[in-house]
Design an enzyme around this catalytic site. Structure first.
Site: not given
Length: 885
Positions: A329, A718, A285
């Site tokens: 717009d 990491d 994980i």
């Protein structure tokens, strides 16, 4: 209080229907009864979620559930640091999500601020000032310049009355009001000229009206109801990360099952097998991903502030990167929100003002003098700068004079105003009288058709002559040419008299000498056309949605390149006649929507979303708020935007500029690319760790890596490198790619293949190092495996910067943060490897020179391996494929 088209009834009929009187109003007893029947004139709000309820909802994400499970398991394994880090990440994301959602729910509270605090009414025959919340249907309200309208009114009196309704209709020019019945049953708000709506502002004149709708029954109330029923849309990144969480969850369960089964086959202790399987699952994980995504988005938000965009919700900037449609717009976003004279016409010639102003002759000066003096706008000084103040049409005329070197304040000293005939919406003319060389000069301006009826002569090439049918026909043709350009045309005339009569009235607007005409428009922003072209190259469809007239909208859209030959313009009334099926089938044909109502804007956004498109919507008014909230990304105007629009939006443009939206799209794409880089890097690294441990378990080896090794690499190598990849500069072709589909998974466009082969690469290199070192002893093998795992990932981060471009073509430079992160992470690794007490804590040993040479070679191996893969990919798929990956 029945809802009906009161504009289609006479004022007398409406007054009688509400059983009131324009002179006496309602009695106190009737007011009390009607408050009981209709309630107070306030906007209702649905029950809001508490902060705790919002906070709990944040934990429903599948990825968050997986992370919580990982935290619990890490705690069981004794990895308390991992548990604390994971919980900190989860709580941080929940807090940020709570803050964002709480802000989004403040839209209705801002609507209440639109209500006028007080109103002047006639009750019991007396004019009295009351709180606007006490207004009831049937009240007679008096309107004066500067008043904020407190309820929806059917006008019973209008004297030169002009009301600014931009917040409701999007039309920039104040609307001239009248009291006559309108002979139609389906008229847009902007064309209901005998009505005044709650939240609009009286800009000029005075009037009176009977209240026909209050509270939630008013037009503002209808918008409030729409806001309550419009749900915020999940962002593409949120959906993609949710999908990633589910995939990771399945992968984790599969890994646990396989490892547990293999361990049983080797007759190992079931509890130990379970712990090993769980440790592998935790390693799979990427616990740093949510935090990295949040930080990357936050950095993007800071970058956007410097580009005139304030991001109110973190995912908004990434969502823009997936935008396939930008609904914009017109007024102030695509245009400059300032009426400007573009053309002048006299003596049979029609020329752009920019050309004419350089050689303005005597007649041209007289034309500008008439425009300046027959004018109620003013020139003011603020901070030493000259500004014009007043009606947009009249300030445009003053600006024209300033360009010609004619200053109203100076001219009025020589030609002071002594009398005037105010503008009247029926005769469409205005006249001012000035002292002039011992005489009096009349200047008149107005609509060409009406002014020509008062002219008997014309100034032709500097000479006064009798006006003939030939000149009249030429003037009308010139008027049509300017109208075709969506220009608002005003004509000027004058006459001189010796003696001023005692009483000036409209009878003296005769025997005038025609001077010429000017054509004005709210011009496009210069940078808007380039931004539209950039949208086209990026595969984004720009769409104009405005409350303005069809001719004006189509002209501006055509000039900007929005309304191309294969696209159409459609009015709100025409859109209302289409079924949802008809509209959905043809929505990609419509590029311009004019005279639209708030419900039309929501319908347009919804139709595009059903086509699978990510929709960005810009707006500034109350009428835009439901669509801003419904859109995937709502961008409100910071300068002209109402509080309602800002609170309903995800982003606020501090410069009210369409080009800023497009630059935000580029930034969003950069952020999405970088988050994908971080995901690819983290997953490939984690897969490498999994593969290393999986193979060792399959072969019943001793573990090549200890839990502390995996934790250290995940935290130091990491996460730091992934964060640095998150701020990578944008690819030069970023706005040449088509938008990513809203429902596209992260695991597409070769992502699965890249994660697997790059993870396998890291795993093989780590196992190779372990096998080389293990020939000496287990500690040496683990030390070499740990070193190669960390250093190879640091090197591999440079591969991730581009899936196509060679790392030697700029991959080692251009991102100073990645270079810095690499050096810092490498230094931390060396500290662990060479400082004795730390190396002992990590169970590491010293390596020989030859062993370090192996580590060095294996650590740099990812460069040639990935370079070969990139070369193969380019030769297989070709260069153009790069633009979509």
């Amino acid at each position: 209080m029945a809802l009906k088209n009161y504009y289609a009834e006479t004022a007398e009929v409406v007054v009688a229907e509400f059983n009131t009187s324009v002179s006496n109003g309602l009695s106190s007893a009737v007011v009390k009864e009607r408050i009981g029947r209709y309630g107070l004139n306030v906007l209702e709000q649905k029950a809001k979620k508490t902060l705790w309820q919002i906070f709990i909802v944040q934990f429903k994400s599948f990825m968050i559930v997986i992370l919580l499970a990982a935290a619990v398991i890490s705690g069981i394994l004794g990895e308390l640091a991992d548990t604390i880090i994971i919980l900190a990440v989860v709580i941080l994301n929940a807090v940020l999500g709570t803050v964002q959602e709480n802000k989004a729910e403040e839209s209705l509270a801002a609507l209440e601020k639109m209500s006028a605090p007080h109103a002047k009414v006639i009750r019991d025959g007396q004019v009295t000032k009351i709180e606007a919340s006490a207004l009831v249907p049937g009240d007679i309200v008096i309107l004066e310049t500067g008043d904020l309208v407190g309820a929806d009114l059917r006008l019973t009196e209008a004297v030169n009355l002009k009301i600014q309704e931009a917040a409701l209709t999007g039309e920039s020019v104040p609307v001239e009001k009248q009291v006559n019945k309108l002979n139609a049953q389906d008229i847009s708000l902007g064309d209901q000229v005998n009505m005044a709506f709650s939240g609009s502002i009286v800009m000029y004149g005075r009037g009176q009206g009977v209240v026909v709708a209050t509270g939630m029954k008013s037009q503002v109330g209808k918008i409030a109801a729409m806001l309550q029923n419009v749900d915020s849309t999940d962002t593409p990144m949120k959906r993609r990360l949710e999908s990633l969480g589910k995939v990771m969850g399945i992968a984790v369960l599969a890994i646990c099952a396989v490892i547990f089964g293999i361990g049983l086959l080797y007759n190992n202790d079931p509890f130990q097998i379970f712990l090993i399987a769980v440790s592998l699952a935790v390693a799979a994980i990427p616990e740093g991903l949510p935090a990295i995504a949040t930080i990357v988005l936050a950095i993007g938000v800071q970058r956007m502030v410097k580009k005139n965009a304030i991001i109110r919700t973190l995912p908004a900037v990434e969502t823009l990167g997936s935008a396939g449609v930008i609904c914009s717009d017109k007024t102030g976003t695509l245009t400059q929100n300032r009426m400007t004279v573009e053309y002048v016409a006299y003596s049979g010639d029609l020329d752009p003002l920019t050309n004419k102003i350089k050689n303005l002759d005597k007649q041209g000066y007289l034309l500008t003098e008439a425009a300046i003096l027959c004018n109620d706008a003013k020139i003011v000084y603020e901070d030493g700068n000259v500004h014009t103040m007043g009606d947009p049409t009249e300030t445009a005329l003053l600006d024209m004079g300033l360009k010609a070197g004619q200053h109203k304040n100076n001219i009025e000293k020589d030609l002071p105003r002594v009398a005037e005939i105010p503008f009247d919406s029926e005769r469409k003319l205005m006249t001012t009288v000035h002292k002039y060389q011992g005489k009096y000069r009349f200047y008149t301006k107005g609509a060409l058709d009406e002014l020509l009826q008062s002219c008997t002569a014309i100034l032709w090439h500097g000479q006064v002559k009798k006006i003939t049918e030939t000149e009249i026909k030429l003037l009308l043709q010139t008027n049509e040419l300017m109208a075709a350009k969506a220009l608002r045309v005003l004509a000027m005339a004058y006459k001189d008299v010796d003696v001023l009569p005692n009483k000036i009235n409209t009878e003296f607007e005769g025997d005038l000498i025609f001077i010429g005409m000017v054509g004005m428009i709210d011009p496009p922003r210069p940078e808007a056309k380039e931004a539209v072209e950039l949208c086209r190259s990026a595969g984004i469809m720009p769409v104009m949605i405005t409350g303005d007239h069809m001719v004006t909208a189509a002209a501006i859209a055509g000039e900007l390149g929005i309304l191309e030959a294969d696209k159409k313009a459609i009015s709100g009334a025409e859109l209302g006649k289409l079924t949802d099926e008809e509209f959905a089938a043809n929505i990609d044909k419509y590029a311009v929507y004019a005279r639209v109502a708030p419900e039309h804007k929501v319908r347009i956004v919804d139709a595009w979303q059903k086509r699978g498109m990510v929709v960005a919507m810009t707006g500034d008014g109350v009428n835009d708020a439901p669509a801003l909230k419904k859109a995937d990304i709502g961008a409100a105007m910071g300068i002209t935007g109402t509080d309602v629009a800002k609170e309903a939006s995800d982003m606020v443009l501090t410069d009210d500029n369409f080009a800023t939206v497009v630059s935000a799209v580029a930034e969003g794409r950069r952020i999405y690319d970088n988050i994908l880089k971080a995901i690819q890097f983290l997953l490939s690294c984690n897969v490498g760790e999994i593969f290393t441990l999986f193979i060792a378990t399959m072969l019943n080896w001793a573990s090549p890596l200890l839990p502390i090794h995996i934790l250290w690499v995940n935290l130091v190598t990491d996460s730091v490198s992934a964060l640095a990849l998150g701020v990578d500069p944008a690819d030069k072709n970023i706005m040449r790619r088509k938008p990513r589909p809203a429902k596209e998974s992260i695991f597409t466009r070769g992502m699965v293949w890249r994660v697997l082969y790059q993870g396998l690469m890291v795993g093989v290199l780590t196992i190779s190092a372990f096998q080389i070192g293990n020939q000496v002893n287990l500690a040496t093998g683990q030390t070499m495996a740990f070193s190669v795992l960390a250093f190879s990932q640091l090197v591999h981060a440079f591969n991730i910067r581009s899936n196509w471009r060679s790392v030697f073509a700029g991959g080692f430079s251009g991102n100073k943060y990645l270079i810095g992160a690499t050096f810092i992470s490498a230094a931390l690794m060396l500290v662990v490897l060479f400082i004795p007490f730390l190396s002992q804590a990590f169970r590491l040993v010293s390596l020989t020179n030859m062993q370090w040479l192996y580590v060095l070679c294996l650590s740099f191996a990812p460069i040639p391996i990935v370079e070969i893969a990139k070369l193969f990919r380019i030769n297989t798929f070709g260069y153009e494929r790069q633009l979509n990956n």
